[in-house]
Design a protein around this motif. Structure first.
Motif, PDB file in Angstrom:
ATOM      1  N   LEU A   1       0.838  -1.196   0.000  1.00 15.59           N
ATOM      2  CA  LEU A   1       0.000   0.000   0.000  1.00 15.59           C
ATOM      3  C   LEU A   1       0.877   1.251   0.000  1.00 15.59           C
ATOM      4  CD1 LEU A   1      -2.713  -0.782   2.738  1.00 15.59           C
ATOM      5  CD2 LEU A   1      -2.663  -1.512   0.333  1.00 15.59           C
TER       6      LEU A   1
ATOM      7  N   VAL B   1      -3.771   1.281  -1.578  1.00 13.65           N
ATOM      8  CA  VAL B   1      -3.485   2.596  -1.005  1.00 13.65           C
ATOM      9  C   VAL B   1      -4.012   2.656   0.424  1.00 13.65           C
ATOM     10  CG1 VAL B   1      -3.497   3.802  -3.227  1.00 13.65           C
ATOM     11  CG2 VAL B   1      -5.637   3.528  -1.958  1.00 13.65           C
ATOM     12  N   SER B   2      -3.646   3.715   1.096  1.00 11.30           N
ATOM     13  CA  SER B   2      -4.134   3.950   2.451  1.00 11.30           C
ATOM     14  C   SER B   2      -4.426   5.429   2.617  1.00 11.30           C
ATOM     15  CB  SER B   2      -3.076   3.495   3.475  1.00 11.30           C
ATOM     16  OG  SER B   2      -3.531   3.677   4.795  1.00 11.30           O
TER      17      SER B   2
ATOM     18  N   ILE C   1      -7.648   8.094  -5.812  1.00 12.95           N
ATOM     19  CA  ILE C   1      -7.551   6.723  -6.323  1.00 12.95           C
ATOM     20  C   ILE C   1      -7.676   6.723  -7.839  1.00 12.95           C
ATOM     21  CG2 ILE C   1      -8.602   4.436  -6.323  1.00 12.95           C
ATOM     22  CD1 ILE C   1      -9.530   4.997  -3.447  1.00 12.95           C
TER      23      ILE C   1
ATOM     24  N   ASN D   1      -7.997  -0.102   0.205  1.00 17.15           N
ATOM     25  CA  ASN D   1      -7.809   1.252   0.725  1.00 17.15           C
ATOM     26  C   ASN D   1      -7.955   1.166   2.236  1.00 17.15           C
ATOM     27  OD1 ASN D   1      -7.487   4.011   0.984  1.00 17.15           O
ATOM     28  ND2 ASN D   1      -9.473   4.551   0.113  1.00 17.15           N
TER      29      ASN D   1
ATOM     30  N   CYS E   1     -15.230   2.700  -3.145  1.00 18.81           N
ATOM     31  CA  CYS E   1     -14.516   1.435  -2.981  1.00 18.81           C
ATOM     32  C   CYS E   1     -15.419   0.246  -3.254  1.00 18.81           C
ATOM     33  CB  CYS E   1     -13.926   1.345  -1.571  1.00 18.81           C
ATOM     34  SG  CYS E   1     -12.529   2.456  -1.292  1.00 18.81           S
TER      35      CYS E   1
END
Length: 305
Positions: free
Chosen positions: A115, A146-147, A154, A168, A204
């Motif tokens: 991530l 990702v975080s 995104i 995420n 998401c």
């Protein structure tokens, strides 16, 4: 244990995951026992970041893997990079260097998931894409995510990638509900109505990214755990009442509240206590009713129009 398909990419991961931010406080023997406890509970997912303990958390975990190499095949390892002192860095050079250092500390040849830890304002998607391509081609990273990204961030990053992002990691729990507040308060002037993250939860779900809920029992930004805190009498009273109904602890109930959401989230547990981890895992056996889910949401101080 309950499992979810991470990013709909064919990787089954435990709904309760071990967050490794505090494991450097454990002795080698304690950490080994803790990892075995997690695996015995069906927890197969271990979440790392290169900044945790300045790398010592990864190094401590890696010493266990070096001593017991057979454990690696039983687990899914996730790493995070991109945070440097006073800045964020998604340059190709930094990502590639970070992954090599992470792999060295963890004593493993590959990460199941990498991530990017927090958004970099200077991010160039194509440059990140080049780094991801090299890591994937070398077999060093299998999947990417990702975080703390919002929806448009995104989209921007994904525009430069061949790989589909799978996760995420976002702060979420009974006292950090911004991702759902604004949707419930749509078309009002209620305090919860502002959308601060581009409808990231719905995004998401629509795009198949698994949401990983970090600090699920915290309030504020690392201000403390709300469980048993006098500052939150209504929430703790409701948790206590429902814990009796579902025959689990208040802690497990707070985790079950997250897992009840149809997004199919993971709960990232930050505990290093084996008994506490076992208790949190019992959340997977609980299916909160709609009435009880909303009762907890309201007890946390939220409003419905």
């Amino acid at each position: 244990m309950k499992y979810v398909d991470l990013g709909k990419a064919g990787l089954n991961v435990s709904a309760v995951a071990v967050g490794c931010m505090r494991i450097s406080a454990l002795s080698h023997g304690e950490l080994s026992r803790f990892i075995h406890t997690a695996l015995d509970c069906g927890v197969n997912f271990f979440d790392h970041a290169d900044i945790y303990g300045g790398g010592e958390c990864e190094a401590a975990f890696g010493r266990v893997l070096k001593e017991e190499p057979g454990l690696r095949g039983q687990m899914v390892l996730q790493g995070k990079c991109g945070i440097r002192k006073g800045m964020y860095d998604f340059s190709k050079e930094h990502i590639l260097k970070s992954v090599d250092e992470i792999l060295g500390r963890l004593n493993t040849d590959y990460l199941d998931v990498l991530l990017l830890h927090r958004p970099d304002a200077l991010m160039e998607p194509e440059e990140v894409g080049e780094a991801f391509d090299r890591l994937e081609a070398a077999g060093k990273v299998k999947r990417f995510g990702v975080s703390n990204f919002n929806a448009r961030q995104i989209d921007l990053l994904q525009s430069g990638l061949r790989q589909k992002l799978v996760a995420n990691q976002l702060q979420f729990g009974l006292l950090h509900t911004g991702m759902i507040d604004h949707a419930l308060c749509a078309n009002t002037k209620f305090p919860g109505s502002p959308d601060r993250d581009g409808e990231v939860l719905d995004y998401c779900r629509l795009h198949g990214l698994t949401v990983q809920a970090w600090s699920p029992f915290q309030y504020g930004f690392f201000e403390g755990v709300f469980l048993g805190k006098e500052k939150f009498p209504e929430l703790n009273a409701q948790l206590s009442e429902l814990s009796g109904k579902y025959n689990v602890s208040e802690q497990a109930l707070a985790a079950a509240w997250i897992l009840r959401h149809p997004a199919g989230m993971q709960v990232i547990s930050g505990s290093t206590n084996p008994e506490r981890l076992k208790d949190i895992c019992t959340a997977c056996d609980v299916e909160l009713s709609r009435e009880d889910w909303y009762a907890l949401y309201l007890a946390a101080g939220n409003q419905l129009p």
